[in-house]
Design an enzyme around this catalytic site. Sequence first.
Site, mmCIF file in Angstrom:
data_model
loop_
_atom_site.group_PDB
_atom_site.id
_atom_site.type_symbol
_atom_site.label_atom_id
_atom_site.label_comp_id
_atom_site.label_asym_id
_atom_site.label_seq_id
_atom_site.Cartn_x
_atom_site.Cartn_y
_atom_site.Cartn_z
ATOM 1 N N ALA A 107 -29.114 42.358 5.591
ATOM 2 C CA ALA A 107 -30.448 41.958 6.060
ATOM 3 C C ALA A 107 -30.678 40.465 5.788
ATOM 4 O O ALA A 107 -30.178 39.937 4.798
ATOM 5 C CB ALA A 107 -31.511 42.804 5.355
ATOM 6 N N CYS A 122 -26.431 31.030 -0.843
ATOM 7 C CA CYS A 122 -27.221 29.852 -0.490
ATOM 8 C C CYS A 122 -27.662 29.149 -1.768
ATOM 9 O O CYS A 122 -28.786 28.658 -1.871
ATOM 10 C CB CYS A 122 -28.402 30.218 0.391
ATOM 11 S SG CYS A 122 -29.409 31.573 -0.235
ATOM 12 N N CYS A 141 -24.327 42.938 2.309
ATOM 13 C CA CYS A 141 -25.744 42.596 2.082
ATOM 14 C C CYS A 141 -26.248 41.971 3.378
ATOM 15 O O CYS A 141 -26.365 40.753 3.491
ATOM 16 C CB CYS A 141 -25.897 41.643 0.903
ATOM 17 S SG CYS A 141 -25.067 42.195 -0.610
ATOM 18 N N ASP A 180 -22.320 38.322 1.491
ATOM 19 C CA ASP A 180 -23.342 37.286 1.336
ATOM 20 C C ASP A 180 -24.354 37.800 0.319
ATOM 21 O O ASP A 180 -25.331 38.447 0.666
ATOM 22 C CB ASP A 180 -23.996 37.003 2.684
ATOM 23 C CG ASP A 180 -24.965 35.835 2.629
ATOM 24 O OD1 ASP A 180 -24.559 34.755 2.172
ATOM 25 O OD2 ASP A 180 -26.132 36.013 3.026
#
Length: 835
Positions: A253, A388, A251, A335
């Site tokens: 971008a 995150c 992932c 991620d």
Amino acid sequence: MVGLIFRALVFRDHVWWHFGQISRRPPIGPGPPQRGPRTQAGSPARVAAVAGRCLRAACAAAWAMGRRARGRRLQQQQQQQRPEGAEDGAEDGGKRSQAGWEGGYPEIVKENKLFEHYYQELKIVPEGEWDRFMDALREPLPATLRITGYKSHAKEILHCLKNKYFKELENLEVDGQKVEVPQPLSWYPEELAWHTNLSRKILRKSPQLERFHQFLVSETESGNISRQETVSMIPPLLLDVQPHHKILDMCAAPGSKTAQLIEMLHADMNVPFPEGFVIANDVDNKRCYLLVHQAKRLSSPCIMVVNHDASCIPRLTVDVDGRKEVLFYDRILCDVPCSGDGTLRKNIDVWKKWSTLNSLQLHGLQLRIVTRGAEQLAEGGRMVYSTCSLNPIEDEAVIASLLEKSEGALELADVSAELPGLKRMPGLMQWKVMTREGQWFADWDEVPRSRHTQIRPTMFPPKDPEKLQAMHLERCLRILPHHQNTGGFFVAVLVKKSPMPWNKRQPKVQGTPAAGREATALSPEAPMEGTPGDASELDGQAASGTGDAEVPQAAEHSENSDDKKDGVCGPPPSKKMKLFGFKEDPFVFIPEDDPLFPPIEKFYALGPSFPRMNLLTRTTEGKKRQLYMVSKELRNVLLNNSERMKVINTGIKVWCRNSSGEDFDCAFRLAQEGIYTLYPFINSRIITVSMEDVKILLTQENPFFRKLSVETYSQAKDMAKGSVVLKYEPDSTNPEALQCPVVLCGWRGKASIRTFVPKNERLHYLRMMGLEVLVEKRKEGAPLPTEGAAGPGSPEGGAEEQLAEEPQAKDTSGPGTTPGCEQVPAEPPGEDAVR
């Protein structure tokens, strides 16, 4: 009173204008009206309807005007009542007195009771630190920048930053607040990452920081600096990438982590083609082009951008000594998409929108993505899972479910000794699940049947204490914002010990010879073994022994079939895969017998080790206007997987067709984008220049030979017209001079030499040599004169290639300015002009 009179007049004019329109409007339709004369224009019914609309419109306008007037009066009253010294948006005379300085948003209240209740109950923050944790979340995130580590001049950039720009920030005050000098991140290697309290708003608006801001913008465009969030730098470092590793970024971008991976591949700049490569994937077609832009700044032949759903990204095959083998990756970065509550400091909308429902909805997708990554990881390989988010439903629950499903094939690596200086919290061993209404569940058995579609068993920690202990979830990392003034983050490092349970059978290989080989292409419509989503499907695969490591025997497509030219890698068939976004041009490798290459080889005296088979174009018809180059490993991937992989971009531009190129010995000129890759193979057309020569070449458009040094003139005078390489070698005896080698593309004309270097790269080299060139801000809508950045695969790529063959206009910048774009006119400009 004046406002009321004004609104009444507006209403009157509005009504009379509509009546005037009605009286002049012809009857509806060419014939007689269908409902009698009362429906004609100007009839009483029509007049009444229009008058009603006019009245409603006028009332709405008057209400809006009154609302704006009341807002202005209220704002004036608040300003008069505000305590002296308070800033705009302050609360109680100073609670947010620095909102303008820090780029805060005082209109959004940074509070969410459900958020606080949830994380206090889960105890993710050590006892006694909750207030500090919340205070940190309400503060804006500090800006951070990272110097690209693989560039040969990284040390020069660092030296320039520390001794020039950072010193200018000492004792500087902006809007009454002292600017803190940027500090290095203690845990990042070689002082290549720095953080500062300067917000983007202040950097853009403050006149005192104009030079520093221009430096950041220019160096970012050149690929020498990346503005990246601090915690985002952690996952690539924990991957422990080596130049020979095959890497998948699932992932990818917008691409900041991908850029780090590329840098690590090129740790040794003396090796133009590392054995490893990076395949960067993203499900969003538009974000893939943002990813391309990030990757292109680093000019690497070892990066490929693809567009797939990461949860079912296709397995690829490669040709190994004539055999088809499944491609397994040495390193995988996972991620995943997340709820993002660790980004509250920069995405303040999360304060209003936060709910546990986001995590509950994303948990399944995250588990599918990381399971797919584990299937494609090589034995002994390392995979980093990161979010995150601070929520254990997206973090520890995903890892625990994956470890339980792997049955010992995966284990969490202990990275406590890595990145010394980074403060981290261990992973949680116990957690609970909360609904958006605030209802708690500690175990799957407590969840009512009506909630089974929202809450899944994989969201809870394992019941068996021994199994839970064996997982070592404490080896996960949770970064809390108040520990080192960062965002929130979660990282888990996984190592693969053996194949996944549903992939126990060893990969089958096909012994088809390389010459005239048949491509073993997988049908995109066929179900993918090992796709995590249905437990019964996985059980059936484990029992039958089939899995992702197995290559189907049947060959559905032939790369040498009648309808597919050899070396042409086109997009996947549209009927077999759902394709969105731009239709990509094919990747066409230059055949060995192509007459295009011998003149290039002769003109530049390319060495026998030059990998000519790695050259490709993006067109199957007409003239080849751009030549790109990839590494041999990526060539292998392209040739064997074009039917099941949507490639957005790969390769770097190394040659461009020069308009009127037939007038010279070679129709293709060198491109600055790929010069550092191409230079080791060039044995002719090289001019060694001094630092003073470089300054002249970069600040003047077409300097005559007499302006350059005697040594440079003696090398250039006997050369034929055409493209040249300008090489600067550092002088170790002169410590004041630039201490890194520089390679530039140029053009040798009749009596002058010019460089073909993008604007930002020109500014970069001049700064490194001690010259500061202030760039005037361009007018809105005016084009910025830079080299075309649309590489192979960008939506503008076709237009760029079309322009490349047209007679290109001369650079309008005069002598003594910094010409911006890399252009080759039909005839080198300015040679016959009298100055």
